[in-house]
Design a protein around this motif. Sequence first.
Motif, PDB file in Angstrom:
ATOM      1  N   TYR A 187      -2.625  -5.118  -4.326  1.00  0.00           N
ATOM      2  CA  TYR A 187      -0.790  -4.844  -5.123  1.00  0.00           C
ATOM      3  C   TYR A 187      -1.056  -3.572  -6.083  1.00  0.00           C
ATOM      4  N   PRO A 190      -0.576   3.403  -4.433  1.00  0.00           N
ATOM      5  CA  PRO A 190      -1.434   4.413  -3.719  1.00  0.00           C
ATOM      6  C   PRO A 190      -2.463   5.568  -4.187  1.00  0.00           C
ATOM      7  N   PRO A 195      -7.161   2.344  -4.310  1.00  0.00           N
ATOM      8  CA  PRO A 195      -6.066   1.794  -2.951  1.00  0.00           C
ATOM      9  C   PRO A 195      -6.182   4.059  -2.239  1.00  0.00           C
ATOM     10  N   LEU A 199      -7.183   3.981   1.612  1.00  0.00           N
ATOM     11  CA  LEU A 199      -5.889   4.279   2.675  1.00  0.00           C
ATOM     12  C   LEU A 199      -6.424   5.569   3.239  1.00  0.00           C
ATOM     13  N   TYR A 313      -6.432  -4.539   2.032  1.00  0.00           N
ATOM     14  CA  TYR A 313      -5.189  -3.253   2.442  1.00  0.00           C
ATOM     15  C   TYR A 313      -5.063  -3.367   3.683  1.00  0.00           C
ATOM     16  N   TRP A 319       2.928  -3.514   3.472  1.00  0.00           N
ATOM     17  CA  TRP A 319       3.155  -3.411   2.172  1.00  0.00           C
ATOM     18  C   TRP A 319       3.076  -1.770   1.233  1.00  0.00           C
ATOM     19  N   TRP A 320       1.343  -1.009   2.492  1.00  0.00           N
ATOM     20  CA  TRP A 320       1.337  -0.036   2.472  1.00  0.00           C
ATOM     21  C   TRP A 320       2.068   1.393   3.100  1.00  0.00           C
TER      22      TRP A 320
END
Length: 340
Positions: A187, A190, A195, A199, A313, A319-320
């Motif tokens: 959570y 990003p 993160p 990503l 992730y 979510w992202w």
Amino acid sequence: MTILVTGGAGFIGSNFIFYWMKGHPEDRVVCLDKLTYAGNLSTLKPVMEHPKFRFVRGDICDREVVKALFQEERPEVVVNFAAESHVDRSVTGPEVFLQTNVMGTASLLDACRELGVERFHQVSTDEVYGDLPLDRPELFFIEETPLHTSSPYSASKAAADLLALSYHRTYGLPVTISRCSNNYGGYQFPEKFIPLMILNALRDMPLPVYGDGLNVRDWLYVEDHCRAIELILQRGRTGEVYNIGGHNERQNIDIVKLVCKTLGKPESLISYVADRKGHDRRYAIDPEKIHRELGWLPETPFDDGIQRTIQWYLDNKAWWEEIVSGEYQQYYEKMYGNRR
Ligand code: NAD
Ligand code: TYD
């Protein structure tokens, strides 16, 4: 007991809400969050319908909203996570950092003073101590280290800490403060280092390492931070500051290489870019006080925590993806577009 968690739709606040509700099912948890770009209501989906949970969208700077909520809920404990939290954004636009981090904390402190609480806990950061040189590995931040901030973000957090301590001394408000090192885990928005690297690597995008990549951060798994706050709420002494950190110092470049290795991506994705203005060299916490007084020690080794985080992730793409497909794209272009 009712516990008011501000900023609970963000990274650490949401992890704290899950942690608290699991360990204290008898408590009522109220979350006050403005839902800025960093707040995400979908994060709180697992607890949204829970009878012991209430979400309120509101700004901690809005004194009327804050007072009405305090009158309605009468929280015994307030934990303030709400903040503008990204150093790079504070470099390009400091004002909102002063507004939320300083004036917002002041508004909460006044509500606590007026209506009475058993505890106001301010979630602060090791960044208030400034930085340490790379060639003095024997140096660590202790609670008495002078505040010596580098960024508008850290300056605003230091101001809030001092204000909170002044309310303890002047009005006897039962305040505690924790200053934690860099957190990582699920959570996290990003724009933050770990993160962002995960990503970007997943999408075969360049991995932008600032400067020489040798800056050191002291990484702590988010649940270890939550547990430390819980202990401070239960047994911490009011008027005191507690440093939280795990003696887990890593150079940025080593973390990026680890992410590449774990995801099976080539290190050729690494791209050295212009350094951050005022970039702090090294953060390192000495957590001796919280260990001695409250028995806290970090429980998650970095190698486990980082694998869990990468897996999180991978497992939570929806979510992202929602985040990176929205206004985040403009942010990314502005911050990294011509950062050569
Ligand atoms: P975050 O940016 O992920 O979340 C901040 C949350 O606060 C968001 O949900 C946002 O909507 C909310 N918010 C912002 N302004 C608000 C306002 N005016 N009123 C109400 N809500 C508002 O931040 P985070 O990483 O979860 O950090 C939480 C706290 O922990 C911050 O105070 C930060 O300074 C501190 N901290 C963070 C770290 C870290 O590594 N992330 C380390 C030490 C301390
Ligand atoms: P960040 O997650 O922003 O936390 P901090 O508040 O400690 O600055 O950044 C962690 C470290 O990673 C910091 O030294 C800056 C660096 N960094 C990069 O090299 N590239 C990036 O794209 C980002 C966001 C950070």
